[in-house]
Design a protein around this motif. Structure first.
Motif, PDB file in Angstrom:
ATOM      1  N   GLY A  56       0.787  -1.229   0.000  1.00 22.29           N
ATOM      2  CA  GLY A  56       0.000   0.000   0.000  1.00 22.29           C
ATOM      3  C   GLY A  56       0.814   1.271   0.000  1.00 22.29           C
ATOM      4  O   GLY A  56       2.059   1.254  -0.118  1.00 22.29           O
ATOM      5  N   SER A  58       2.926   4.378   0.689  1.00 22.22           N
ATOM      6  CA  SER A  58       4.134   4.654   1.489  1.00 22.22           C
ATOM      7  C   SER A  58       5.051   3.444   1.622  1.00 22.22           C
ATOM      8  O   SER A  58       6.094   3.537   2.275  1.00 22.22           O
ATOM      9  N   CYS A  59       4.679   2.303   1.013  1.00 23.30           N
ATOM     10  CA  CYS A  59       5.471   1.077   1.199  1.00 23.30           C
ATOM     11  C   CYS A  59       6.576   0.927   0.174  1.00 23.30           C
ATOM     12  O   CYS A  59       6.552   1.478  -0.921  1.00 23.30           O
ATOM     13  N   ASN A  63       8.239  -3.587   3.679  1.00 20.43           N
ATOM     14  CA  ASN A  63       7.185  -3.587   4.704  1.00 20.43           C
ATOM     15  C   ASN A  63       6.549  -4.963   4.856  1.00 20.43           C
ATOM     16  O   ASN A  63       6.519  -5.548   5.936  1.00 20.43           O
ATOM     17  N   TRP A 101       1.941  11.581   1.117  1.00 18.53           N
ATOM     18  CA  TRP A 101       2.292  10.167   0.941  1.00 18.53           C
ATOM     19  C   TRP A 101       1.236   9.405   0.154  1.00 18.53           C
ATOM     20  O   TRP A 101       1.365   8.196  -0.026  1.00 18.53           O
ATOM     21  N   HIS A 162      -2.696  -5.194   0.038  1.00 16.86           N
ATOM     22  CA  HIS A 162      -3.205  -4.450   1.192  1.00 16.86           C
ATOM     23  C   HIS A 162      -3.468  -2.996   0.814  1.00 16.86           C
ATOM     24  O   HIS A 162      -2.581  -2.342   0.240  1.00 16.86           O
ATOM     25  N   SER A 163      -4.688  -2.520   1.089  1.00 11.59           N
ATOM     26  CA  SER A 163      -5.030  -1.105   0.923  1.00 11.59           C
ATOM     27  C   SER A 163      -4.920  -0.683  -0.545  1.00 11.59           C
ATOM     28  O   SER A 163      -5.637  -1.265  -1.375  1.00 11.59           O
ATOM     29  N   MET A 164      -4.032   0.220  -0.900  1.00 10.07           N
ATOM     30  CA  MET A 164      -3.852   0.534  -2.332  1.00 10.07           C
ATOM     31  C   MET A 164      -3.469  -0.745  -3.081  1.00 10.07           C
ATOM     32  O   MET A 164      -3.907  -0.976  -4.216  1.00 10.07           O
TER      33      MET A 164
END
Ligand SMILES: N[C@@H](CCC(=O)N[C@@H](CSC=O)C(=O)NCC(=O)O)C(=O)O
Length: 302
Positions: A56, A58-59, A63, A101, A162-164
């Motif tokens: 996601g 900022s990764c 991560n 971010w 995950h997420s994005m």
């Protein structure tokens, strides 16, 4: 164009490889982590399936490699893990003018940007779903790292994120659904299911794809479930924490369930709302075992 093995790290029963290569899609150097399970180093394990994990906002590839704990599951079932980066990087790669971010570096949204100045490098859809699998397959065919085993980076593959990255997994799975190389299964953790309607997605799609909604709908899972026919009994697994600070305003998983109503995906999206969990990797890692089992079944490993 081949990979440079930056490092090989023993993890669980296998090896985590940190790789770097020059990407034609992004016109930059790209980092990617690959976890080779213990089966890869055992005699005659044959072709080992691969699971692609999209991270996601900022990764980097670190991560999830460090905090999702996919490695024990990869060893349990015998699949490799691929952890791509979340955007192109480099001194000439444009970033978010607002220096936030949620756009630009580490926020490529897994789309092929058409808008200047991002159109030159932010080709993350083509990179993740076409170039990277092909390059990995070719590299490992000749790398000689395994004891007679190979990884199938192209065909017997699954995707999650995950997420994005959950958005990226859903979008790539549904867009590739009728292609010869469709992913065998798709799951997501706290995914953006309708980017066109939330602030993160409007900023990302608007910046990379421009203002034409039709271009957004090509990538948006809420639209894709209405136009892509589920040709079998495929299901999609999603987990969403109810204490996730982004749940109500950015993620909105119920919109995907609503969009599926009346389509061949109705009843096929297994949305698990889990009380007390947030958006972090403490949440992701708690449910990785269930997602690993889901993909192992679809990859024919159990
Ligand atoms: N850097 C931000 C935190 C942003 C954040 O929470 N990113 C999530 C994904 S959000 C949608 O894609 C994440 O996975 N972070 C990485 C991690 O290791 O937790 C800030 O400083 O607030």
């Amino acid at each position: 164009m081949s990979f440079n093995i930056e490092s090989q790290i023993s993890s669980c029963g296998g090896k985590l490889l940190k790789l770097k290569h020059d990407s034609k899609s992004t016109k930059t150097s790209m980092d990617v982590n690959v976890y080779l399970p213990r089966q890869y180093f055992e005699e005659k394990a044959g072709k080992i399936p691969a699971v692609y994990y999209l991270s996601g906002l900022s990764c980097t590839p670190q991560n999830a490699s460090e905090k999702a704990f996919w490695q024990p599951q990869a060893d349990k079932y015998g699949f490799a893990m691929v952890f791509p980066d979340t955007s192109p990087r480099g001194e000439n790669v444009p970033d978010d003018p607002e220096e936030s971010w949620d756009f630009g570096l580490s926020a490529g949204f897994y789309v092929d940007a058409t808008q200047s100045p991002y159109h030159k490098n932010y080709k993350m859809y083509s990179y993740v779903h076409d170039e990277l699998p092909r390059e990995l397959y070719q590299f490992f065919q000749t790398s000689g790292l395994g004891a007679g085993s190979t990884v199938d980076f192209l065909d017997n593959v699954a995707i999650t994120g995950h997420s994005m990255g959950g958005f990226g997994a859903l979008s790539g799975y549904l867009q590739q659904y009728s292609s010869p190389r469709k992913y065998k299964s798709c799951s997501a953790f706290a995914a953006l299911v309708n980017p066109s309607q939330v602030q993160w997605g409007k900023k990302g799609f608007g910046g990379y794809l421009g203002s034409e909604v039709a271009q957004w709908e090509k990538y948006d899972p809420v639209n894709l479930v209405k136009v892509v026919s589920n040709n079998g009994n495929d299901t999609i697994l999603i987990h969403q924490g109810t204490s996730d600070p982004f749940y109500k305003d950015q993620l909105k998983p119920h919109l995907l369930i609503e969009a599926a109503k009346g389509t061949s995906w109705e009843g096929k999206i297994n949305l698990n709302l889990v009380d007390g969990f947030d958006h972090s990797y403490y949440f992701v890692s708690s449910f990785v075992p269930q997602h690993a089992e889901f993909h192992a079944k679809n990859l024919g490993l159990i």
